[in-house]
Every structure is written in structure tokens, then in C-alpha cells.
Scaffold this motif. Structure first.
Motif, PDB file in Angstrom:
ATOM      1  N   GLU A  67       0.822  -1.203   0.000  1.00 53.86           N
ATOM      2  CA  GLU A  67       0.000   0.000   0.000  1.00 53.86           C
ATOM      3  C   GLU A  67       0.863   1.263   0.000  1.00 53.86           C
ATOM      4  O   GLU A  67       1.770   1.419   0.816  1.00 53.86           O
ATOM      5  CB  GLU A  67      -0.893  -0.025   1.246  1.00 53.86           C
ATOM      6  CG  GLU A  67      -1.848   1.132   1.368  1.00 53.86           C
ATOM      7  CD  GLU A  67      -2.761   0.977   2.573  1.00 53.86           C
ATOM      8  OE1 GLU A  67      -3.494   1.938   2.860  1.00 53.86           O
ATOM      9  OE2 GLU A  67      -2.722  -0.083   3.233  1.00 53.86           O
ATOM     10  N   VAL A  68       0.579   2.188  -0.916  1.00 56.03           N
ATOM     11  CA  VAL A  68       1.176   3.519  -0.916  1.00 56.03           C
ATOM     12  C   VAL A  68       0.060   4.490  -1.307  1.00 56.03           C
ATOM     13  O   VAL A  68      -0.332   4.558  -2.473  1.00 56.03           O
ATOM     14  CB  VAL A  68       2.358   3.654  -1.898  1.00 56.03           C
ATOM     15  CG1 VAL A  68       2.908   5.086  -1.865  1.00 56.03           C
ATOM     16  CG2 VAL A  68       3.460   2.665  -1.563  1.00 56.03           C
ATOM     17  N   GLU A  69      -0.452   5.214  -0.330  1.00 61.11           N
ATOM     18  CA  GLU A  69      -1.589   6.106  -0.556  1.00 61.11           C
ATOM     19  C   GLU A  69      -1.224   7.503  -0.070  1.00 61.11           C
ATOM     20  O   GLU A  69      -1.020   7.723   1.126  1.00 61.11           O
ATOM     21  CB  GLU A  69      -2.816   5.580   0.182  1.00 61.11           C
ATOM     22  CG  GLU A  69      -4.073   6.414  -0.025  1.00 61.11           C
ATOM     23  CD  GLU A  69      -5.245   5.856   0.760  1.00 61.11           C
ATOM     24  OE1 GLU A  69      -6.149   6.650   1.084  1.00 61.11           O
ATOM     25  OE2 GLU A  69      -5.259   4.652   1.049  1.00 61.11           O
ATOM     26  N   LEU A  70      -1.131   8.438  -0.992  1.00 59.83           N
ATOM     27  CA  LEU A  70      -0.697   9.795  -0.681  1.00 59.83           C
ATOM     28  C   LEU A  70      -1.885  10.676  -0.339  1.00 59.83           C
ATOM     29  O   LEU A  70      -2.913  10.650  -1.024  1.00 59.83           O
ATOM     30  CB  LEU A  70       0.056  10.374  -1.871  1.00 59.83           C
ATOM     31  CG  LEU A  70       0.759  11.706  -1.677  1.00 59.83           C
ATOM     32  CD1 LEU A  70       1.913  11.587  -0.698  1.00 59.83           C
ATOM     33  CD2 LEU A  70       1.265  12.219  -3.020  1.00 59.83           C
ATOM     34  N   ASP A  71      -1.736  11.456   0.721  1.00 57.53           N
ATOM     35  CA  ASP A  71      -2.745  12.441   1.118  1.00 57.53           C
ATOM     36  C   ASP A  71      -2.056  13.800   1.164  1.00 57.53           C
ATOM     37  O   ASP A  71      -1.438  14.164   2.166  1.00 57.53           O
ATOM     38  CB  ASP A  71      -3.341  12.083   2.482  1.00 57.53           C
ATOM     39  CG  ASP A  71      -4.514  12.985   2.874  1.00 57.53           C
ATOM     40  OD1 ASP A  71      -4.574  14.136   2.384  1.00 57.53           O
ATOM     41  OD2 ASP A  71      -5.356  12.547   3.677  1.00 57.53           O
ATOM     42  N   VAL A  77       1.941  10.132   3.680  1.00 59.39           N
ATOM     43  CA  VAL A  77       1.756   8.995   2.797  1.00 59.39           C
ATOM     44  C   VAL A  77       1.532   7.774   3.672  1.00 59.39           C
ATOM     45  O   VAL A  77       2.255   7.536   4.643  1.00 59.39           O
ATOM     46  CB  VAL A  77       2.954   8.786   1.841  1.00 59.39           C
ATOM     47  CG1 VAL A  77       4.249   8.533   2.599  1.00 59.39           C
ATOM     48  CG2 VAL A  77       2.668   7.621   0.886  1.00 59.39           C
ATOM     49  N   ARG A  78       0.513   7.019   3.336  1.00 58.16           N
ATOM     50  CA  ARG A  78       0.202   5.782   4.037  1.00 58.16           C
ATOM     51  C   ARG A  78       0.936   4.659   3.311  1.00 58.16           C
ATOM     52  O   ARG A  78       0.705   4.426   2.118  1.00 58.16           O
ATOM     53  CB  ARG A  78      -1.307   5.568   4.014  1.00 58.16           C
ATOM     54  CG  ARG A  78      -1.809   4.313   4.682  1.00 58.16           C
ATOM     55  CD  ARG A  78      -3.341   4.267   4.573  1.00 58.16           C
ATOM     56  NE  ARG A  78      -3.841   2.981   5.011  1.00 58.16           N
ATOM     57  CZ  ARG A  78      -4.113   2.676   6.277  1.00 58.16           C
ATOM     58  NH1 ARG A  78      -3.925   3.588   7.219  1.00 58.16           N
ATOM     59  NH2 ARG A  78      -4.566   1.478   6.592  1.00 58.16           N
ATOM     60  N   ALA A  79       1.844   3.990   4.004  1.00 59.89           N
ATOM     61  CA  ALA A  79       2.729   3.023   3.347  1.00 59.89           C
ATOM     62  C   ALA A  79       2.760   1.708   4.111  1.00 59.89           C
ATOM     63  O   ALA A  79       2.820   1.689   5.344  1.00 59.89           O
ATOM     64  CB  ALA A  79       4.149   3.587   3.252  1.00 59.89           C
ATOM     65  N   ARG A  91       7.464   6.037  -5.500  1.00 56.29           N
ATOM     66  CA  ARG A  91       6.031   6.249  -5.702  1.00 56.29           C
ATOM     67  C   ARG A  91       5.628   7.686  -5.379  1.00 56.29           C
ATOM     68  O   ARG A  91       4.827   8.287  -6.106  1.00 56.29           O
ATOM     69  CB  ARG A  91       5.240   5.262  -4.841  1.00 56.29           C
ATOM     70  CG  ARG A  91       5.449   3.802  -5.214  1.00 56.29           C
ATOM     71  CD  ARG A  91       4.582   3.378  -6.379  1.00 56.29           C
ATOM     72  NE  ARG A  91       3.173   3.359  -6.009  1.00 56.29           N
ATOM     73  CZ  ARG A  91       2.569   2.338  -5.404  1.00 56.29           C
ATOM     74  NH1 ARG A  91       3.276   1.241  -5.101  1.00 56.29           N
ATOM     75  NH2 ARG A  91       1.293   2.390  -5.125  1.00 56.29           N
ATOM     76  N   ILE A  92       6.162   8.255  -4.304  1.00 58.97           N
ATOM     77  CA  ILE A  92       5.741   9.615  -3.955  1.00 58.97           C
ATOM     78  C   ILE A  92       6.458  10.655  -4.809  1.00 58.97           C
ATOM     79  O   ILE A  92       5.913  11.724  -5.078  1.00 58.97           O
ATOM     80  CB  ILE A  92       5.918   9.908  -2.452  1.00 58.97           C
ATOM     81  CG1 ILE A  92       7.385   9.884  -2.027  1.00 58.97           C
ATOM     82  CG2 ILE A  92       5.103   8.929  -1.621  1.00 58.97           C
ATOM     83  CD1 ILE A  92       7.593  10.323  -0.579  1.00 58.97           C
ATOM     84  N   GLN A  95       4.591  11.674  -7.749  1.00 60.55           N
ATOM     85  CA  GLN A  95       3.456  12.573  -7.481  1.00 60.55           C
ATOM     86  C   GLN A  95       3.911  13.927  -6.922  1.00 60.55           C
ATOM     87  O   GLN A  95       3.083  14.713  -6.472  1.00 60.55           O
ATOM     88  CB  GLN A  95       2.484  11.896  -6.509  1.00 60.55           C
ATOM     89  CG  GLN A  95       1.937  10.573  -7.057  1.00 60.55           C
ATOM     90  CD  GLN A  95       1.029   9.881  -6.066  1.00 60.55           C
ATOM     91  OE1 GLN A  95      -0.065  10.357  -5.760  1.00 60.55           O
ATOM     92  NE2 GLN A  95       1.477   8.751  -5.530  1.00 60.55           N
ATOM     93  N   GLU A 171       2.149   5.904   8.606  1.00 60.21           N
ATOM     94  CA  GLU A 171       1.917   7.154   7.901  1.00 60.21           C
ATOM     95  C   GLU A 171       3.158   8.014   8.075  1.00 60.21           C
ATOM     96  O   GLU A 171       3.591   8.276   9.202  1.00 60.21           O
ATOM     97  CB  GLU A 171       0.664   7.853   8.415  1.00 60.21           C
ATOM     98  CG  GLU A 171      -0.607   7.113   8.023  1.00 60.21           C
ATOM     99  CD  GLU A 171      -1.880   7.862   8.369  1.00 60.21           C
ATOM    100  OE1 GLU A 171      -1.787   8.975   8.936  1.00 60.21           O
ATOM    101  OE2 GLU A 171      -2.969   7.330   8.071  1.00 60.21           O
TER     102      GLU A 171
END
Length: 421
Positions: A67-71, A77-79, A91-92, A95, A171
């Protein structure tokens, strides 16, 4: 039949576990954690001691969801904890975001690196754990726990030595992407380091001083990493310290290929391709090696270097390379950087009996100065046990937290006992 647990990254230790289990979901992980008698966690296997070992079940985290979810609004970033810093960084960066620091190796997992207090370098850079704003843990009861910055227990949640449970997600704080230029210099004496440490570590955003201890008076290289968007981070002129740029790319280990190292020569590039010493696609450092590191109060640099220089003949026979860098004070209860610190790192030849025999000699010199060893590297573990309460004032609070999240003590192992935790 479960696969054999195997060995550490460096191959210096074989794990003692009965089995290795690699869950592919948090549901499977919860079942394994609740059902195991003794259990410990594995990431990239980059520890050089038995901190991750157990006589029961080893749980590998690398097959959990990547999981790699950027906010961008929250700047986090949730990793997944089993991802490497190189994975997350790439990944970041795509973005337009970045982390505040990187360790020397981008090959290490996020969860394992922060759990042991790993760090990058720089007067303004705390350990990697300080860039964590939340952790999610599966306990040995199979429960899911989330601890966030600001929670009463968060000071023990990140540098946890694997004693709270299986960290599944972290995070990490992010900031807009930036470029870094890296230049290697030569010609620095240890006397100049002692005379003006602030000038040496003020050469850039991140500064590493290397030696192989063949000459007790001179360093071999100084690696300076400077943020292009913050030229004011340089507080000193290399020429004033007698430094000259290297005439080509360098590896800090004599005979090592510079191809394995990140780009030098002052050429700007993305943060993730300059802050680490080694490139993601190559074997980092020497590969076949051992490592130790001690963090000391910044004010102790003079006495520490004096004692190490007196051992230079012995050090030169065992160490392929040694590095001095700075780390700012961390906020985690078990972070070895309990105050602004100077870190002395040693990359040893793969001669474990000789290295282990020499460790008490180093610690005899450094311990009176307040040395705290890196939790994942080689050090005299029993010697630390007698000092742990003095070195870590919140050790009691951490032990209470560990007892609450792991009430049956399934995560305890011989390493934890030897170091007094």
C-alpha cells in the motif's frame, strides 16, 4: 510445510525459528499472531544481531499489501511496513512529494528501519522515526491498534524493537519534492573536526565523514549533500577547512565500485537519488560485511575521536570503512538519539568472532561518554543492560506499553532479555 527461516541480509546469522510464515493479508496476519507461541517479525533482514530472532514463529511482512496512498492535504503517505524506502520514495516522487530524510540504504523496509531507530544524517535531521505520524499494529492477541502522533503512548510506538506487535502500515510525513547535489571532498583532518565540528557538519544539509583508520590523523572522504532549494543550509566553506573536491566518483570502501553509489560531482538530482549513499539497483555497501554504530551526545565528539584514534591500528585491521555523521534529537522513548548526537558507524570485515571480541574495547572508551548503540547492529548487549535505565529515561513507560499490547510476552526473545528490556 513452512519455508526455512533462513539467514540475515549479511548472512552472518541463521535464524533459530521453527518456521517462517508470510501472510498476504492482515486477516491472515492476525490469525498467525494470535496462534503463535513465540513470535517475531522480519522485514528486509538487515539487522546484524538477533533482535528479530525467536525460537518460535518468524512472520515475514514483505508479502502484505504494498500500500502507498498519498494524502497531499494532510501531507502524509500511508505506506505498507514491508515496503522499502526506495519503493515508497519512487512512488511519492512520481506525485511530486518527498520525505525529510533517507538512510544510507534505500533497500531497507520502512517498518524495520524505524523500529530500530535507523537514521539519515544532518544537523537538522532526526531519525527516520521522527517522520512517522501514525502506526497500525496487529497485536499478539490478534487485535488491530492504531497509535497517532499526540497519543499518550505514541512515544513508544515507532522505535518499538518489534515488541508491540506486527506493524502493518505507517503514515509518513511528506513535503514537496526537492533536489539535492552531492559532492565528495578530501583533505580533512580529525583535528579540524574537533576544533570546529559545527563548520564540518555545516557544509551541507547532510554530511558524512569517512575513514578506514589507516591514518589516525586524516579522514579519507567527506560526502556533502546539499538541498538545491536551501543554499543557506551551507554554513561553512569547504576551502576554509582545507577540503578539495575529489577528482572523480568515490566509494567509501577502498576498492569498492563507485557505480554502486549515488551520483556525485555536485550534479543536482531528486532527493531519493542523492540522500542515500547507495543506489537501489545495486548491492549496497560491501554486501559481505558486519556493522556496528554508536550515537553519542554531540558535545562528546572530541573525547570520542581521541579514544578511537588511539585504537586506529586495531580498527584498521577490522573495519573496511567508518563513518561519522550527525543526527538531531528524536522524540521516541527508545530512539538512540535522545539528544543532538554524533553517530560513529563501522562497516566491519566479515570476521564475526574477531569483531565481537573487539566490541568491548570500543565500548570501554565510548560508554562513559553516553554512547547508545544502534539497536539492529552489533554491540555488547549485556553491557547495555546495566545502563539502559540511565540511557533511556522512559524505558519504564515503554515496558508498560509492551506489556499491555503483548500481555503473554510472545514477542520477547533472548535479545530483549540480554539488553535489559
Amino acid at each position: 510445510m513452512a519455508p526455512a527461516p533462513g539467514r540475515t541480509w549479511a548472512g552472518n546469522l541463521a535464524y533459530s525459528a521453527e518456521e517462517l510464515v508470510e501472510p498476504t493479508s492482515t486477516g491472515q496476519l492476525a490469525e498467525v499472531m494470535a496462534g503463535a507461541g513465540r513470535v517475531r517479525l522480519l522485514g528486509s533482514r538487515h539487522s546484524f544481531n538477533r533482535i528479530a530472532d525467536t525460537t518460535g514463529t518468524l512472520v515475514g511482512l514483505r508479502r502484505l499489501p504494498a500500500e502507498v496512498e498519498l494524502d497531499g492535504e494532510r501531507r502524509v503517505v500511508r505506506a505498507g511496513a514491508g515496503l522499502t524506502y526506495g519503493d515508497v520514495g519512487a512512488r511519492i516522487q512520481e506525485q511530486g512529494w518527498a520525505l525529510h530524510a533517507m538512510a544510507s540504504l534505500p533497500h531497507i523496509t520502512v517498518g524495520g528501519a524505524v523500529a530500530t531507530g535507523s537514521h539519515g544524517s544532518g544537523d537538522g535531521a532526526a531519525s527516520l522515526a521522527d517522520g512517522v505520524s501514525a502506526v497500525e499494529i496487529v497485536t499478539t492477541e490478534g487485535a488491530h491498534v492504531r497509535l497517532e502522533r499526540g497519543d499518550a503512548d505514541f512515544g513508544g510506538a515507532v522505535v518499538s524493537l518489534g515488541m508491540l506487535g506486527a506493524v502493518t502500515v505507517l503514515e509518513l510525513d511528506v513535503e514537496p519534492t526537492y533536489e539535492v547535489a552531492q559532492t565528495v571532498y578530501e583533505g580533512l583532518t580529525w583535528d579540524r573536526v574537533v576544533e570546529d565540528l559545527d563548520a564540518v557538519t555545516g557544509l551541507g544539509t547532510s554530511v558524512s565523514v569517512f575513514t578506514d583508520w589507516r591514518d589516525p590523523d586524516r579522514t579519507t572522504q567527506v560526502w556533502v549533500k546539499e538541498r538545491v532549494d536551501d543554499p543557506g543550509s551551507r554554513r561553512a566553506d569547504p576551502a576554509d577547512l582545507g577540503l578539495r573536491p575529489a577528482d572523480g566518483p568515490r566509494h567509501m570502501i577502498r576498492g569498492g565500485s563507485p557505480e554502486h553509489c549515488t551520483r556525485q560531482g555536485g550534479v543536482p538530482g531528486p532527493w531519493l537519488d542523492r540522500l542515500p549513499h547507495f543506489r537501489m539497483g545495486f548491492t549496497p555497501s560491501a554486501g559481505d560485511e558486519l556493522q556496528s554504530e554508536w550515537l553519542l551526545p554531540r558535545r562528546a565528539v572530541g573525547p570520542a575521536l581521541d579514544r578511537l584514534r588511539r585504537m586506529s591500528g586495531e580498527l584498521a585491521g577490522l573495519a573496511m570503512s567508518a563513518e561519522m555523521r550527525t543526527v538531531s534529537r528524536g522524540r521516541q522513548w527508545l530512539d538512540p538519539a535522545q539528544e543532538d548526537s554524533v553517530a560513529f558507524h563501522f562497516t566491519w570485515r566479515p570476521a564475526q568472532p574477531a569483531v565481537e571480541a573487539f566490541l568491548p574495547r570500543i565500548e570501554e572508551g565510548l560508554d562513559p561518554l553516553g554512547a547508545r548503540p544502534h539497536w539492529g547492529k552489533l554491540f555488547d548487549e549485556r553491557a547495555l543492560a546495566g545502563r539502559v535505565d540511565d540511557l533511556y529515561p522512559r524505558r519504564g513507560a515503554f515496558s508498560e506499553l509492551a506489556a499491555r499490547l503483548d500481555p503473554r510476552g510472545a514477542l520477547r526473545n533472548d535479545f530483549v532479555e540480554r539488553v535489559g528490556l
